[in-house]
Every structure is written in structure tokens, then in C-alpha cells.
Motif scaffolding. Structure first.
Motif, PDB file in Angstrom:
ATOM      1  N   ILE A 101      -0.319 -10.697  -3.359  1.00  0.00           N
ATOM      2  CA  ILE A 101       0.745  -9.791  -2.920  1.00  0.00           C
ATOM      3  C   ILE A 101       0.342  -9.103  -1.625  1.00  0.00           C
ATOM      4  CG2 ILE A 101       1.431  -9.318  -5.319  1.00  0.00           C
ATOM      5  CD1 ILE A 101       0.258  -6.430  -4.780  1.00  0.00           C
ATOM      6  N   MET A 102       1.338  -8.615  -0.920  1.00  0.00           N
ATOM      7  CA  MET A 102       1.119  -7.735   0.224  1.00  0.00           C
ATOM      8  C   MET A 102       2.309  -6.782   0.296  1.00  0.00           C
ATOM      9  SD  MET A 102       0.390  -8.617   4.245  1.00  0.00           S
ATOM     10  CE  MET A 102       2.004  -9.319   4.573  1.00  0.00           C
ATOM     11  N   ILE A 103       2.029  -5.519   0.515  1.00  0.00           N
ATOM     12  CA  ILE A 103       3.093  -4.536   0.707  1.00  0.00           C
ATOM     13  C   ILE A 103       2.981  -3.976   2.117  1.00  0.00           C
ATOM     14  CG2 ILE A 103       4.073  -2.329  -0.019  1.00  0.00           C
ATOM     15  CD1 ILE A 103       3.193  -2.914  -2.842  1.00  0.00           C
ATOM     16  N   ILE A 104       4.043  -4.149   2.872  1.00  0.00           N
ATOM     17  CA  ILE A 104       4.118  -3.564   4.215  1.00  0.00           C
ATOM     18  C   ILE A 104       4.697  -2.168   4.054  1.00  0.00           C
ATOM     19  CG2 ILE A 104       5.100  -3.798   6.519  1.00  0.00           C
ATOM     20  CD1 ILE A 104       5.416  -6.803   5.926  1.00  0.00           C
ATOM     21  N   ALA A 105       3.911  -1.153   4.372  1.00  0.00           N
ATOM     22  CA  ALA A 105       4.330   0.233   4.192  1.00  0.00           C
ATOM     23  C   ALA A 105       4.763   0.818   5.533  1.00  0.00           C
ATOM     24  CB  ALA A 105       3.194   1.057   3.600  1.00  0.00           C
ATOM     25  N   PRO A 121       2.915   1.232  -2.765  1.00  0.00           N
ATOM     26  CA  PRO A 121       2.781   1.184  -1.309  1.00  0.00           C
ATOM     27  C   PRO A 121       1.790   2.224  -0.803  1.00  0.00           C
ATOM     28  CG  PRO A 121       5.093   1.192  -1.972  1.00  0.00           C
ATOM     29  CD  PRO A 121       4.290   1.539  -3.191  1.00  0.00           C
ATOM     30  N   ASP A 122       1.249   1.976   0.364  1.00  0.00           N
ATOM     31  CA  ASP A 122       0.228   2.826   0.973  1.00  0.00           C
ATOM     32  C   ASP A 122       0.906   3.912   1.810  1.00  0.00           C
ATOM     33  OD1 ASP A 122      -2.052   3.901   2.050  1.00  0.00           O
ATOM     34  OD2 ASP A 122      -2.557   2.164   3.296  1.00  0.00           O
ATOM     35  N   THR A 179      -2.226  -0.387  -3.010  1.00  0.00           N
ATOM     36  CA  THR A 179      -2.412  -1.378  -1.961  1.00  0.00           C
ATOM     37  C   THR A 179      -2.773  -0.724  -0.639  1.00  0.00           C
ATOM     38  OG1 THR A 179      -0.067  -1.333  -1.360  1.00  0.00           O
ATOM     39  CG2 THR A 179      -0.737  -2.890  -3.076  1.00  0.00           C
ATOM     40  N   GLU A 180      -3.273  -1.530   0.267  1.00  0.00           N
ATOM     41  CA  GLU A 180      -3.467  -1.111   1.654  1.00  0.00           C
ATOM     42  C   GLU A 180      -2.359  -1.715   2.489  1.00  0.00           C
ATOM     43  OE1 GLU A 180      -7.571  -1.252   3.295  1.00  0.00           O
ATOM     44  OE2 GLU A 180      -8.084  -2.109   1.338  1.00  0.00           O
ATOM     45  N   ASP A 181      -1.869  -0.958   3.420  1.00  0.00           N
ATOM     46  CA  ASP A 181      -0.751  -1.394   4.238  1.00  0.00           C
ATOM     47  C   ASP A 181      -1.028  -2.732   4.911  1.00  0.00           C
ATOM     48  OD1 ASP A 181       1.528  -1.519   5.877  1.00  0.00           O
ATOM     49  OD2 ASP A 181       0.541  -0.364   7.462  1.00  0.00           O
ATOM     50  N   SER A 182      -0.135  -3.704   4.669  1.00  0.00           N
ATOM     51  CA  SER A 182      -0.153  -5.015   5.338  1.00  0.00           C
ATOM     52  C   SER A 182      -1.440  -5.794   5.089  1.00  0.00           C
ATOM     53  CB  SER A 182       0.089  -4.849   6.840  1.00  0.00           C
ATOM     54  OG  SER A 182       1.340  -4.235   7.084  1.00  0.00           O
TER      55      SER A 182
END
Length: 535
Positions: free
Chosen positions: A121-125, A82-83, A104-107
Motif C-alpha cells: 500500500i501507499m497513502i499520498i497525504a 494517512p500521515d 503510514t509515511e507520506d508517499s
């Protein structure tokens, strides 16, 4: 896509492009207070750990299990990171031997390509000081056929980004049960505790249901709780008798809540259950017969009793490793820890605003009281003339000695979540106080104090009911057009249950955090409904 529950918030996601192990946890957490429920010790952790990707959402100890990661998880796995603004998670994983990180970059949607193929993928930080240990996150993963949204116990404020990038969500995993010490550790009457417990139990399930309705996934998997409490001192916390005041309801309770509101597609999983997704269909396979799965929840007290008997030696060994309670005064070690942190912060110390008492006990008797004097930025012994403090904590000296010995940077992620303490407050919840206790390093306190100093973005305006107000909640910037509910002259943000007096803008939950709001002029109709999305 095949999704296997590995207990609590943990999942093993198998795709044609590789496997992702998410938040694996098996060893007791928070001073041996929390265990995964149902029991997951019988899983084949060596096989589960032979994964292509590892995702640890945040550093809470029911998501980050260093012993399990060290002993069973492939160190060549690529970590989906996560970012976060403070790199503590990456440092902890590096210390365990992980060396391949996909940052990753947020969202932002990413395509991760490995030897077996590509995954989106996407990671919401989440980066506010109140989010986990300075960070929590949620993972979206798609193999081109199935899209899974693993929200664990994160509380994203912007869910539109998920639909914008991925469209339909096939399966949604999220928290619905309690993961906090409130209200049971507070000095209040049993009747008052029960009233607060009933309110919190319903509010946390309402919030989860709001997320389910907003995401609109085809299938929903309740996860990230509840833990089970096996120590005799904490057994009363388990919801094994259908108590409406218990804040730790299990998966079957939330699935019933969804059904009550006409929401289909809920899936009950226990550790080892697999769900095979293929477009609109799902095949669920439990590791034991269905009748035995149901018995875990219908005869929960017996299940917990059996588990407590088996885990008693584990609890005893954990307690034996704690630092001894007896010994010299802890005043000097606490002063050496806290005073430098207090002197670095303006926003947080001023937000706390009062001296805070730390009462330490041996064999249940208070033997020492140290005062954290936030107005003066000093740590001192209690003065004889001081009778009552606005905020205070009572905890066993062995716990305090242990976190001091171990250099623990986050008392929230250790003592407080253990629920092995008592506390009191006069007035509302003080977010600054608990933020201080999770930021016991120079880097953490600098970030948190700066975050508060930047203030909240209240430039955007909405109309809700008969009021005009800032769109973003002053607490953690949730969109009040979705999470705001008005009853009379009280606004509740259902993201975390914080409340404001609309006539004054005063926060009724905590000090500070004023809301910009005004009544609409007579005859002027608001475009927004009087209640946003209930949580």
C-alpha cells in the motif's frame, strides 16, 4: 481483486490478503443537505463492516460517517492512517473504539502483513490548509496481481510517485463532480451564476480527465460524487435535467466526457456493483438488472423524487436536532470562540485583511450582525456607519447555535458545505478566510498559520510558452509544467483553476500568492510547450 462500490467515494476492496473498507458513508451529511447518490441504505453494512482494514481518507463528513463506523464496522480492523501533521483523524477514530493503527509515511510504499497475507500500500497525504479539514489523501493498494488507485476527492500534485512504486495501475477511482458551494450561494445575478457554473462544471471534469490521462489506468471508476440533495430547499442543486451550468454532473456524464476524448475503460458503478479484476479483464456485476441501472440516470428526477419521499422523515429528524434559532444574542459566544483564534494568527488575519460580517437570520430576516474585525483581531457588533463589507456571510441562527453547541472546529465541514447560507465578496476569492473557518482550534490555527509563514518553494524554474517562471504553483505547489496553461498573458493552474497575470505576477484569483515570472528574451525559445497538461 474484487472492488465493490458502497456509494459515493466508498469502496470495499477484497483481496486474498484481506479486505479494505474505504470511506463508507450512508447517513446524511452537512445539516442533512447531502445524501449518497444512488441510494446505498439497502446495502448489508454489517457484512461490509466485517473488514480486515479500514481506510478513511479524511474528515469530510461524506467520507467520515461516525454513526456508521460506530454501529457497523469491526473495531479490530487495522486502520490505514494517512500521515497528517494534525492528528484529528486518529483521535476521532479512537473515540469510536478503533485501536489498531498502521501509521503510514507520506508517499512511501509499505508492505502490510496480516493473518491472511501481505498487501502493498501507499497513502499520498495532502497537508496544505486547503486540503480537506487540514488533510486529504489517496490510497494505492496492490495484491500482487491488481493495483488500484483510490484517489477519492484528493488532488495530488505529484503522480509520478505512483508509477515509480507500482508501475501499471489497473483501476483508478477519482472525483469528477462538484463538492463545493460555489457559485450558487453568492450574491450575483442568475446570468453570472450560470456563466460561472458552466465554467466550473467543465473545469472540474477537465481536471479529472487530466488525472486519468496522467495515471493511464486500464480501467476508470468515477466516484466521490455527486451527492444528491433531497431537502425541498436544495433540490434545485441536482443535475436532473442536463443543465450545462450545474456543477454536480453524475457518473454517466463523466464517462461520456472520457469517451468523447477517446478514453476507454470507464466503469459505471452503483452501490452494490462489483468489479472482478483479472489482469486486463474485468467482470462487472450490478445488484439490479442493467436496464434498471440505466433508468436511475435517464429518469433521474423521478428517482430523486422517490428517494426524497423516503428520506423526508430522516431530514425532519435531523432538523429537529438543531439548536433553536431564537434566544439571546450570539455575540458573546462568537467572541469567545473567534477572538482567541484571531489573536494567535498573523499570516491568516493579515491575509484576510478586512472586517468580515456574519449576518444571522430567523425566518429569513436578519436579526443580528456580528463583525469579525481581522485587522484589529477582535469580534464586535456592527457599527451604524458600516454599510457594506468586503466579505460577508448570511446564515440561519439555528445553524450557528448548533455548531457552537457542538463545539464544531470546522465551519467549512459543517455550515458551508451544507450550502445553507449566502455570501458575498468584493474582489477575488480569499483562501485565508475559508482556512480560518476550518481551523477553530489552537492546534489547527497554529499549523495553518505556520504553513503560510513558511511560504512557497519557488526556487525551481521552468520555461512555459514565452515565459520563465517558478515551477511550483504559489497556491498549493502543483507542478506548472504539467498543470499550467497560458492564454495570452494569463496563466491558469488547472489543479484548482487559479490564475495569474504574467506581466505583473499578480494573482487574479486571490490576494497574495504572487508568481515569480519573467518574459523570455527575444529570440529565446522555450523548451516547454505553451500549455501543460490540461485538467
Amino acid at each position: 481483486m474484487q472492488v465493490t462500490s458502497v456509494g459515493h467515494a466508498g469502496f470495499h476492496i477484497q483481496t486474498g490478503a484481506g479486505s479494505i473498507l474505504c470511506d463508507p458513508w450512508v447517513n446524511p451529511a452537512y445539516f442533512a443537505s447531502w445524501f449518497p447518490f444512488p441510494d446505498n441504505t439497502g446495502l448489508n453494512w454489517a457484512a461490509l463492516g466485517d473488514c480486515d482494514y479500514l481506510y478513511v481518507s479524511h474528515l469530510h463528513k461524506d467520507h467520515f460517517d461516525p454513526q456508521l463506523l460506530r454501529e457497523h464496522v469491526n473495531k479490530d480492523a487495522t486502520v490505514l492512517l494517512p500521515d497528517y501533521p494534525v492528528p484529528d483523524l486518529k483521535r476521532e477514530l479512537e473515540a469510536l473504539g478503533f485501536h489498531k493503527f498502521y501509521e503510514t509515511e507520506d508517499s512511501v510504499k509499505h508492505t502490510v502483513t496480516g493473518p491472511k497475507g501481505a498487501l502493498e500500500i501507499m497513502i499520498i497525504a495532502l497537508r496544505a490548509p486547503a486540503d480537506g479539514p487540514l488533510g486529504d489523501s489517496a490510497l494505492v493498494v496492490s495484491d500482487g496481481t491488481t493495483t488500484a488507485f483510490n484517489m477519492n476527492d484528493a488532488r495530488p500534485v505529484d503522480l509520478d510517485v505512483v508509477g515509480e512504486h507500482f508501475g501499471r495501475i489497473d483501476v483508478h477511482m477519482l472525483q469528477y463532480s462538484g463538492a463545493i458551494w460555489y457559485p450558487w450561494v453568492y450574491e450575483m445575478s442568475e446570468r453570472t451564476k450560470r456563466a460561472h457554473g458552466e465554467q466550473k462544471r467543465q473545469r472540474q471534469m477537465d481536471r479529472a480527465r487530466s488525472y486519468v490521462e496522467t495515471v493511464g489506468a486500464v480501467h476508470v471508476i468515477p466516484s466521490a460524487g455527486p451527492p444528491v440533495f433531497l431537502d425541498d430547499q436544495l433540490r434545485f442543486l441536482n443535475d436532473d435535467a442536463g443543465d450545462p451550468a450545474n456543477i454536480f454532473p453524475d457518473q454517466t456524464v463523466f464517462l461520456g466526457e472520457l469517451e468523447k476524448h477517446g478514453i476507454d475503460g470507464g466503469i459505471l458503478m452503483i452501490p452494490g456493483t462489483t468489479a472482478e479484476f483479472d489482469h486486463d479483464s474485468v467482470t462487472v456485476t450490478h445488484p439490479i438488472p442493467d436496464s434498471q441501472v440505466q433508468k436511475i440516470f435517464t429518469d433521474k428526477a423521478a428517482y430523486i423524487e422517490d428517494m426524497a419521499t423516503r428520506m423526508a422523515p430522516v431530514i425532519a429528524a435531523e432538523k429537529a436536532a438543531w439548536a433553536p434559532a431564537a434566544g439571546e444574542s450570539l455575540y458573546e459566544p462568537l467572541r469567545a470562540l473567534f477572538e482567541p483564534i484571531m489573536k494567535q494568527t498573523d499570516q491568516i488575519s493579515e491575509g484576510i485583511g478586512y472586517p468580515v460580517a456574519l449576518q444571522m437570520t430567523e425566518n429569513g430576516e436578519i436579526v443580528e450582525t456580528v463583525v469579525l474585525d481581522f485587522p484589529e483581531r477582535t469580534v464586535r457588533p456592527r457599527k451604524e456607519v458600516e454599510r457594506r463589507f468586503r466579505y460577508g456571510f448570511t446564515m440561519d441562527r439555528s445553524l450557528v447555535r448548533t455548531v457552537l453547541r457542538d463545539g464544531e472546529p470546522d465551519w467549512v465541514n459543517s455550515i458551508f458545505l451544507s450550502i445553507r447560507f449566502r455570501t458575498w465578496r468584493i474582489g477575488g476569492y480569499n483562501e485565508y478566510l475559508y482556512t480560518f473557518f476550518k481551523c477553530l482550534t489552537d492546534e489547527r490555527i497554529a499549523y495553518a498559520d505556520g504553513w503560510f509563514a513558511e511560504g512557497k518553494d519557488d526556487s525551481d524554474t521552468i520555461e512555459l510558452g514565452d515565459w520563465r517562471m517558478q515551477r511550483r504553483c504559489p497556491h498549493l505547489k502543483a507542478d506548472l509544467s504539467k498543470f499550467g496553461v497560458i492564454e495570452g498573458t494569463t496563466l491558469t493552474c488547472n489543479m484548482h483553476g487559479w490564475q495569474w497575470d504574467l506581466e505583473t505576477g499578480r494573482c487574479k484569483t486571490s490576494r497574495g500568492h504572487e508568481l515569480r515570472c519573467d518574459p523570455l528574451e527575444a529570440g529565446q525559445a522555450a523548451e516547454e510547450p505553451s500549455g501543460g497538461t490540461a485538467d
